[in-house]
Design an enzyme around this catalytic site. Structure first.
Site, mmCIF file in Angstrom:
data_model
loop_
_atom_site.group_PDB
_atom_site.id
_atom_site.type_symbol
_atom_site.label_atom_id
_atom_site.label_comp_id
_atom_site.label_asym_id
_atom_site.label_seq_id
_atom_site.Cartn_x
_atom_site.Cartn_y
_atom_site.Cartn_z
ATOM 1 N N CYS A 77 8.731 -0.002 11.383
ATOM 2 C CA CYS A 77 8.519 1.300 11.937
ATOM 3 C C CYS A 77 8.722 1.098 13.580
ATOM 4 O O CYS A 77 9.669 0.713 14.030
ATOM 5 C CB CYS A 77 7.231 2.251 11.339
ATOM 6 S SG CYS A 77 7.252 3.898 11.859
ATOM 7 N N HIS A 175 8.447 2.160 5.743
ATOM 8 C CA HIS A 175 7.111 1.648 5.597
ATOM 9 C C HIS A 175 7.192 0.940 4.134
ATOM 10 O O HIS A 175 6.629 1.464 3.336
ATOM 11 C CB HIS A 175 6.025 2.529 5.610
ATOM 12 C CG HIS A 175 5.655 2.835 7.089
ATOM 13 N ND1 HIS A 175 4.903 2.106 7.951
ATOM 14 C CD2 HIS A 175 5.960 4.017 7.641
ATOM 15 C CE1 HIS A 175 4.882 2.683 9.113
ATOM 16 N NE2 HIS A 175 5.641 3.750 8.905
ATOM 17 N N GLU A 177 5.070 -1.505 3.074
ATOM 18 C CA GLU A 177 3.910 -1.285 2.610
ATOM 19 C C GLU A 177 3.259 -0.067 1.751
ATOM 20 O O GLU A 177 2.118 -0.198 1.328
ATOM 21 C CB GLU A 177 2.774 -1.768 3.505
ATOM 22 C CG GLU A 177 2.414 -0.749 4.946
ATOM 23 C CD GLU A 177 3.477 -0.475 5.562
ATOM 24 O OE1 GLU A 177 3.046 0.140 6.594
ATOM 25 O OE2 GLU A 177 4.702 -1.160 5.543
#
Length: 193
Positions: A77, A175, A177
């Site tokens: 990001c 993202h 994650e």
């Protein structure tokens, strides 16, 4: 494997740490230059505003360390955006790893882009086993336009580079994650670079 997440006060580092723990990889949070340089893999996270994040990097000297790293580095990001030459957000000079300037989405679309969007034109081993048009989670108002270093694209207002790569440096706008099983697989691929 020693994996270090750069801790410079700009990021959702706990969710990244938990994502690696799910893969059985213990990640260390650190702002220590020697520890970062000694890592096998480095994550450069970031959530927030570009100029204040860059000021934090400069305050710790990490702005000089990151571009010299020789091991695989993954910017996530804002981390990816700070690896670019410049961002119009706060008129911020970046680390200059990727040869592209970060710009803001036009007012023709809702800004920030929040939610799931597809990644396509996937290149490099970072995306091994990842199907074209997989959905990833994004939250951002600024983006890197398509350039020679793009390894994935996404369409929102325009086609843009949702992932970049130069030498040992990788960057993803999304993202991983927070992107479920596919995002987890991308982090696993990064660990295997």
């Amino acid at each position: 494997m020693k994996l270090v997440i750069i801790n410079y006060g700009a990021g959702n580092i706990q969710s990244i740490k938990f994502a690696f723990e799910r893969l059985g990889v213990h990640a260390i949070l650190s702002d220590d230059a020697d520890e970062i340089k000694a890592a096998d893999k480095v994550i450069f996270p970031g959530v927030g505003e570009a100029s204040s994040a860059m000021a934090k990097l400069k305050a710790t000297g990490l702005d000089k360390i990151i571009p010299t790293l020789k091991q695989p580095v993954l910017g996530i990001c804002l981390g990816m955006q700070l690896m670019c030459k410049h961002s119009t957000e706060g008129d911020t000079t970046g680390l200059g790893i990727f040869d592209v300037d970060v710009v803001k989405f036009s007012n023709k679309v809702k800004v920030p882009q929040i939610g799931w969007n597809e990644i396509e034109s996937l290149k490099t081993p970072l995306f091994t086993g990842i199907p074209e048009n997989s959905f990833m989670y994004l939250v951002h108002s600024f983006y890197a336009p398509n350039c020679d270093q793009k390894i994935a694209t996404t369409t929102y207002d325009v086609d843009y580079a949702s992932a970049l790569q130069k030498d040992n440096f990788y960057g993803v706008q999304f993202h991983p994650e927070k992107s479920g099983i596919v995002g987890q697989e991308i982090l696993k691929n990064f660990c295997q670079l």
